[in-house]
Scaffold this motif. Structure first.
Motif, PDB file in Angstrom:
ATOM      1  N   LEU A 194       0.839  -1.195   0.000  1.00 52.10           N
ATOM      2  CA  LEU A 194       0.000   0.000   0.000  1.00 52.10           C
ATOM      3  C   LEU A 194       0.874   1.245   0.000  1.00 52.10           C
ATOM      4  O   LEU A 194       0.596   2.217  -0.722  1.00 52.10           O
ATOM      5  CB  LEU A 194      -0.925  -0.005   1.215  1.00 52.10           C
ATOM      6  N   TYR A 195       1.932   1.212   0.789  1.00 53.09           N
ATOM      7  CA  TYR A 195       2.852   2.347   0.827  1.00 53.09           C
ATOM      8  C   TYR A 195       3.467   2.590  -0.561  1.00 53.09           C
ATOM      9  O   TYR A 195       3.570   3.741  -1.008  1.00 53.09           O
ATOM     10  CB  TYR A 195       3.961   2.097   1.850  1.00 53.09           C
ATOM     11  N   ILE A 196       3.865   1.526  -1.249  1.00 50.99           N
ATOM     12  CA  ILE A 196       4.472   1.675  -2.572  1.00 50.99           C
ATOM     13  C   ILE A 196       3.493   2.337  -3.542  1.00 50.99           C
ATOM     14  O   ILE A 196       3.850   3.263  -4.281  1.00 50.99           O
ATOM     15  CB  ILE A 196       4.932   0.300  -3.106  1.00 50.99           C
ATOM     16  N   VAL A 197       2.239   1.885  -3.531  1.00 52.07           N
ATOM     17  CA  VAL A 197       1.242   2.444  -4.452  1.00 52.07           C
ATOM     18  C   VAL A 197       0.994   3.919  -4.132  1.00 52.07           C
ATOM     19  O   VAL A 197       0.943   4.767  -5.043  1.00 52.07           O
ATOM     20  CB  VAL A 197      -0.068   1.640  -4.381  1.00 52.07           C
ATOM     21  N   LEU A 198       0.835   4.246  -2.869  1.00 55.16           N
ATOM     22  CA  LEU A 198       0.579   5.639  -2.496  1.00 55.16           C
ATOM     23  C   LEU A 198       1.797   6.514  -2.775  1.00 55.16           C
ATOM     24  O   LEU A 198       1.657   7.678  -3.175  1.00 55.16           O
ATOM     25  CB  LEU A 198       0.198   5.711  -1.018  1.00 55.16           C
ATOM     26  N   ASP A 199       2.988   5.967  -2.572  1.00 52.67           N
ATOM     27  CA  ASP A 199       4.197   6.727  -2.844  1.00 52.67           C
ATOM     28  C   ASP A 199       4.310   7.035  -4.342  1.00 52.67           C
ATOM     29  O   ASP A 199       4.684   8.156  -4.735  1.00 52.67           O
ATOM     30  CB  ASP A 199       5.418   5.933  -2.371  1.00 52.67           C
ATOM     31  N   GLU A 200       3.980   6.069  -5.180  1.00 50.94           N
ATOM     32  CA  GLU A 200       4.008   6.310  -6.618  1.00 50.94           C
ATOM     33  C   GLU A 200       2.896   7.270  -7.040  1.00 50.94           C
ATOM     34  O   GLU A 200       3.044   8.013  -8.010  1.00 50.94           O
ATOM     35  CB  GLU A 200       3.876   4.985  -7.384  1.00 50.94           C
ATOM     36  N   THR A 201       1.784   7.259  -6.309  1.00 48.74           N
ATOM     37  CA  THR A 201       0.717   8.229  -6.582  1.00 48.74           C
ATOM     38  C   THR A 201       1.210   9.655  -6.348  1.00 48.74           C
ATOM     39  O   THR A 201       0.991  10.548  -7.173  1.00 48.74           O
ATOM     40  CB  THR A 201      -0.505   7.945  -5.691  1.00 48.74           C
ATOM     41  N   LEU A 202       1.910   9.851  -5.213  1.00 43.41           N
ATOM     42  CA  LEU A 202       2.459  11.179  -4.944  1.00 43.41           C
ATOM     43  C   LEU A 202       3.532  11.551  -5.970  1.00 43.41           C
ATOM     44  O   LEU A 202       3.616  12.710  -6.391  1.00 43.41           O
ATOM     45  CB  LEU A 202       3.047  11.213  -3.522  1.00 43.41           C
ATOM     46  N   ALA A 203       4.344  10.572  -6.380  1.00 38.88           N
ATOM     47  CA  ALA A 203       5.360  10.848  -7.399  1.00 38.88           C
ATOM     48  C   ALA A 203       4.701  11.273  -8.709  1.00 38.88           C
ATOM     49  O   ALA A 203       5.220  12.148  -9.426  1.00 38.88           O
ATOM     50  CB  ALA A 203       6.228   9.603  -7.606  1.00 38.88           C
ATOM     51  N   TYR A 204       3.565  10.674  -9.023  1.00 35.90           N
ATOM     52  CA  TYR A 204       2.834  11.044 -10.243  1.00 35.90           C
ATOM     53  C   TYR A 204       2.332  12.485 -10.149  1.00 35.90           C
ATOM     54  O   TYR A 204       2.455  13.267 -11.113  1.00 35.90           O
ATOM     55  CB  TYR A 204       1.665  10.084 -10.440  1.00 35.90           C
ATOM     56  N   TYR A 205       1.792  12.866  -8.985  1.00 32.73           N
ATOM     57  CA  TYR A 205       1.364  14.250  -8.793  1.00 32.73           C
ATOM     58  C   TYR A 205       2.556  15.209  -8.914  1.00 32.73           C
ATOM     59  O   TYR A 205       2.433  16.310  -9.480  1.00 32.73           O
ATOM     60  CB  TYR A 205       0.712  14.420  -7.420  1.00 32.73           C
ATOM     61  N   GLU A 206       3.707  14.799  -8.383  1.00 36.72           N
ATOM     62  CA  GLU A 206       4.886  15.658  -8.463  1.00 36.72           C
ATOM     63  C   GLU A 206       5.342  15.848  -9.910  1.00 36.72           C
ATOM     64  O   GLU A 206       5.753  16.945 -10.300  1.00 36.72           O
ATOM     65  CB  GLU A 206       6.011  15.051  -7.624  1.00 36.72           C
ATOM     66  N   ARG A 207       5.269  14.782 -10.698  1.00 39.06           N
ATOM     67  CA  ARG A 207       5.636  14.913 -12.112  1.00 39.06           C
ATOM     68  C   ARG A 207       4.673  15.849 -12.846  1.00 39.06           C
ATOM     69  O   ARG A 207       5.083  16.638 -13.712  1.00 39.06           O
ATOM     70  CB  ARG A 207       5.660  13.534 -12.782  1.00 39.06           C
TER      71      ARG A 207
END
Length: 375
Positions: A194-207
């Motif tokens: 779950l942490y990995i998915v949410l972390d990649e979600t935030l990375a997507y917003y940052e991009r």
């Protein structure tokens, strides 16, 4: 017997298609629509009128083994063993496809109903031994300044995580790559996934934020060349576009805070909790950057206004210079056109006198303006 369901975030009242959800969701949709955001509909609405190709990928993670794909028929047996972890990614699904996955994994029916509803703001609901976390994934069209908000539903239970989305997940490959090379996944189970998915979600917003900053720089350069109303309209659409992205990111505050509540046992513990605390800090930084990006749009608008004012001042300056240069000639011509007794009005002497006087005064004015740096 229907088990008790708790809405951890408190963002919406109730579970299922009851009045609490529909009223709050309608208000959220209306607010986003006012900001130019289109939200996705229910699974039935999204699948109607087009050929639906459900994409299903399921991966088994075991200690000291490389991840391998598994079939839905193996889900029930695999998740019953603690040494296994199964990640199921279900994309562009129909209602029937989601229910087919729900049966072997024993997903709570209320959680399935939540996923099948039209878009809702991010939320967390926990059930008997499992929970569902919903986050928003924006799909953007930079050229048209349009945003579509889609929902990513994460079903989390013992030894499994199901990610369900009605639109393609932009970072599914990154999630799989990180999960494949992470030695903590099997030991820390679904909470770490779950942490990995949410972390990649935030990375997507940052991009997306980085793309918006590049777009703002492009608009600032354009503001130095273009003073048309078309540019002003594009700038206002960009501002609304960036505001919509920030609004979607800001709605995740309650979700990330809910994971750190003492009574939320799914991610408690000294090993897992720091990861989710890091997510909350990262979300705060993302929102700060998003606010700064919105302010940068105002900077582009200031450049546009300054450029328009400069162009206007240049026009006024030229008109003033022309008027000042022509004023002496007008006075001289007016003076010599007057009738005085005994003055040769139309002789050559008068003509040369008029020309000489006019040129002399005009030359002095132009010379003075150039010396003072006005022209």
């Amino acid at each position: 017997m229907v088990s008790e369901v708790e809405n951890v975030t408190g963002s919406l009242g109730g579970v299922g298609a009851g009045p609490g959800i529909s009223t709050a969701a309608d208000e959220d949709v209306a607010g986003l629509a006012a900001g130019g955001v289109r939200v996705e509909g229910s699974a039935a609405e999204e699948s109607s009128g087009r050929v639906q190709r459900t994409r299903l990928e399921a991966w088994l993670f075991r200690p000291a083994e490389a991840p391998r794909e598994v079939s839905p028929g193996q889900f029930a047996l695999l998740v019953s063993a603690d040494e296994n972890f199964v990640w199921v990614d279900l994309g562009e699904y129909t209602e029937g496809a989601l229910r087919d996955i729900a049966r072997p994994l024993a997903l709570h029916q209320a959680a399935v109903r939540i996923a099948l509803l039209p878009w809702q703001r991010p939320r967390v609901d926990q059930f008997d031994g499992q929970f569902i976390a919903s986050v928003t994934i924006p799909h953007i069209d930079v050229e048209g300044y349009r945003v579509e908000a889609s929902q990513l539903d994460l079903f989390v239970g013992p030894n499994y995580l199901v990610s369900a989305h009605k639109r393609p997940l932009p970072f599914a490959g990154e999630v799989l790559a990180r999960a494949s090379r992470s030695p903590h996944l099997v030991r820390l189970d679904a909470a770490f996934m779950l942490y990995i998915v949410l972390d990649e979600t935030l990375a997507y917003y940052e991009r997306l934020n980085e793309r918006m900053q590049v777009e703002i720089e492009r608009m600032e350069e354009r503001a130095l060349r273009d003073t048309s109303e078309t540019f002003l309209g594009d700038l206002l659409r960009l501002k609304r576009f960036i505001f919509a992205l920030g609004q979607l990111a800001d709605q995740h505050r309650e979700v990330f805070a809910a994971f750190l509540r003492p009574d939320f046992a799914f991610v408690s513990g000294h090993e897992v909790e720091p990861y989710f605390r890091d997510l909350e800090v990262r979300l705060g930084r993302l929102l700060d950057v998003s606010l700064a990006t919105r302010e940068a749009v105002n900077g582009a608008f200031d450049i546009y206004v300054s450029h328009v004012a400069y162009r206007t001042n240049q026009v006024i300056k030229i008109l003033t210079l022309v008027s000042t240069v022509l004023l002496p000639a007008s006075v001289v011509l007016a003076l010599f056109s007057a009738t005085f007794e005994g003055v040769p009005e139309y002789g050559l002497t008068a003509l040369f006198a008029i020309l000489a006087t006019t040129l002399a005064i005009t030359g002095v004015i132009v010379f003075s303006f150039r010396r003072w740096g006005w022209i």
